[in-house]
Design a protein around this motif. Structure first.
Motif, PDB file in Angstrom:
ATOM      1  N   GLU A  29       0.837  -1.207   0.000  1.00  0.00           N
ATOM      2  CA  GLU A  29       0.000   0.000   0.000  1.00  0.00           C
ATOM      3  C   GLU A  29       0.870   1.256   0.000  1.00  0.00           C
ATOM      4  O   GLU A  29       0.548   2.253  -0.641  1.00  0.00           O
ATOM      5  CB  GLU A  29      -0.946  -0.010   1.203  1.00  0.00           C
ATOM      6  N   LEU A  30       1.986   1.207   0.710  1.00  0.00           N
ATOM      7  CA  LEU A  30       2.943   2.318   0.686  1.00  0.00           C
ATOM      8  C   LEU A  30       3.400   2.576  -0.746  1.00  0.00           C
ATOM      9  O   LEU A  30       3.358   3.715  -1.227  1.00  0.00           O
ATOM     10  CB  LEU A  30       4.156   2.007   1.574  1.00  0.00           C
ATOM     11  N   GLU A  31       3.828   1.536  -1.430  1.00  0.00           N
ATOM     12  CA  GLU A  31       4.322   1.683  -2.801  1.00  0.00           C
ATOM     13  C   GLU A  31       3.234   2.220  -3.724  1.00  0.00           C
ATOM     14  O   GLU A  31       3.465   3.116  -4.532  1.00  0.00           O
ATOM     15  CB  GLU A  31       4.826   0.327  -3.299  1.00  0.00           C
ATOM     16  N   ARG A  32       2.022   1.697  -3.599  1.00  0.00           N
ATOM     17  CA  ARG A  32       0.916   2.128  -4.447  1.00  0.00           C
ATOM     18  C   ARG A  32       0.596   3.610  -4.233  1.00  0.00           C
ATOM     19  O   ARG A  32       0.468   4.386  -5.175  1.00  0.00           O
ATOM     20  CB  ARG A  32      -0.332   1.286  -4.150  1.00  0.00           C
ATOM     21  N   ARG A  33       0.519   4.006  -2.963  1.00  0.00           N
ATOM     22  CA  ARG A  33       0.171   5.398  -2.664  1.00  0.00           C
ATOM     23  C   ARG A  33       1.284   6.373  -3.035  1.00  0.00           C
ATOM     24  O   ARG A  33       1.014   7.488  -3.465  1.00  0.00           O
ATOM     25  CB  ARG A  33      -0.202   5.547  -1.196  1.00  0.00           C
ATOM     26  N   LEU A  34       2.531   5.967  -2.845  1.00  0.00           N
ATOM     27  CA  LEU A  34       3.635   6.842  -3.248  1.00  0.00           C
ATOM     28  C   LEU A  34       3.612   7.071  -4.755  1.00  0.00           C
ATOM     29  O   LEU A  34       3.810   8.201  -5.216  1.00  0.00           O
ATOM     30  CB  LEU A  34       4.980   6.262  -2.809  1.00  0.00           C
ATOM     31  N   GLU A  35       3.358   6.005  -5.513  1.00  0.00           N
ATOM     32  CA  GLU A  35       3.282   6.163  -6.971  1.00  0.00           C
ATOM     33  C   GLU A  35       2.146   7.110  -7.356  1.00  0.00           C
ATOM     34  O   GLU A  35       2.313   7.996  -8.194  1.00  0.00           O
ATOM     35  CB  GLU A  35       3.076   4.808  -7.641  1.00  0.00           C
ATOM     36  N   LEU A  36       0.985   6.952  -6.717  1.00  0.00           N
ATOM     37  CA  LEU A  36      -0.144   7.838  -6.998  1.00  0.00           C
ATOM     38  C   LEU A  36       0.173   9.285  -6.618  1.00  0.00           C
ATOM     39  O   LEU A  36      -0.170  10.211  -7.349  1.00  0.00           O
ATOM     40  CB  LEU A  36      -1.394   7.355  -6.262  1.00  0.00           C
TER      41      LEU A  36
END
Length: 168
Positions: A29-36
Motif C-alpha cells: 500500500e505504501l508503494e501504491r500510494r507513493l506512486e499515486l
C-alpha cells in the motif's frame, strides 16, 4: 483542473510515509500510494491519495496576545501558529520531542517569533517569506545524524523570526 504544487506533493508523500512508519499501511500500500502521489496530475487526485490518513497538525492562535511554550511540553510533529499582533516564543530545549523532524508553520502579520532549539538541533528556514521583517537563524541549516531537524515555513509581512540553539 488544479495542478499540484511541489509543497502539496511533498506533504502528501510525507503523510503516506508517516502512515507506513506508524503501521497504518503495509509495504504494498505504501508503494501504491507513493506512486499515486508522485504522478497525480490534479490536486483532487492528490487529495484522494491521503484522504483517509490523519493530518496531525496542532493549531495555536492569538490576535494580540502571546503564544508561549516553554519547559516540559509535548511537541507535535506539525505545529501551525497564527497571530495578528502578538508574539511567539517556542522553547524546545526542555520539551519532549519524539520525532527526528518537526514542521512549524508561522503566520504572523505584525508580531515576531523566537524559537529556541535543543543543543545540536538544526533548522531550515528556506520556506519563510518576509516583506519588511527579517529572519535570523543561528542554528545549523542541514540535518545532522541523530539530531532534531526543524523545518520552518510561513509568512512574516512585518514581523521578525529569530532561531537559535539552547545555551545549556
Amino acid at each position: 483542473m488544479n495542478s499540484v504544487s511541489v509543497p502539496d506533493r511533498e506533504r502528501a508523500v510525507e503523510l503516506v510515509q508517516q502512515a507506513y512508519a506508524d503501521g497504518r499501511l503495509n509495504p504494498a500500500e505504501l508503494e501504491r500510494r507513493l506512486e499515486l502521489a508522485l504522478t497525480a496530475a490534479s490536486s483532487q487526485e492528490l487529495a484522494s491519495v491521503v484522504a483517509d490518513l490523519p493530518d496531525d497538525v496542532v493549531r495555536l492562535g492569538s490576535t494580540g496576545g502571546r503564544v508561549m511554550r516553554t519547559g516540559d511540553w509535548q511537541v507535535p510533529r506539525r505545529l501551525r501558529i497564527d497571530s495578528e499582533y502578538g508574539r511567539v516564543r517556542l522553547d524546545l530545549s526542555k520539551a519532549r520531542i519524539p520525532y527526528a523532524r518537526i514542521d512549524i508553520e508561522l503566520r504572523l502579520a505584525y508580531g515576531g517569533a523566537v524559537i529556541i532549539l535543543p543543543a545540536g538541533a538544526s533548522a531550515n528556514v528556506d520556506g519563510v517569506r518576509t516583506e519588511w521583517g527579517g529572519v535570523t537563524c543561528k542554528a545549523a541549516g542541514r540535518p545532522r545524524p541523530g539530531g532534531l531537524h526543524v523545518h520552518i515555513t510561513g509568512e512574516f509581512p512585518y514581523g521578525r523570526l529569530r532561531i537559535r540553539n539552547s545555551r545549556t
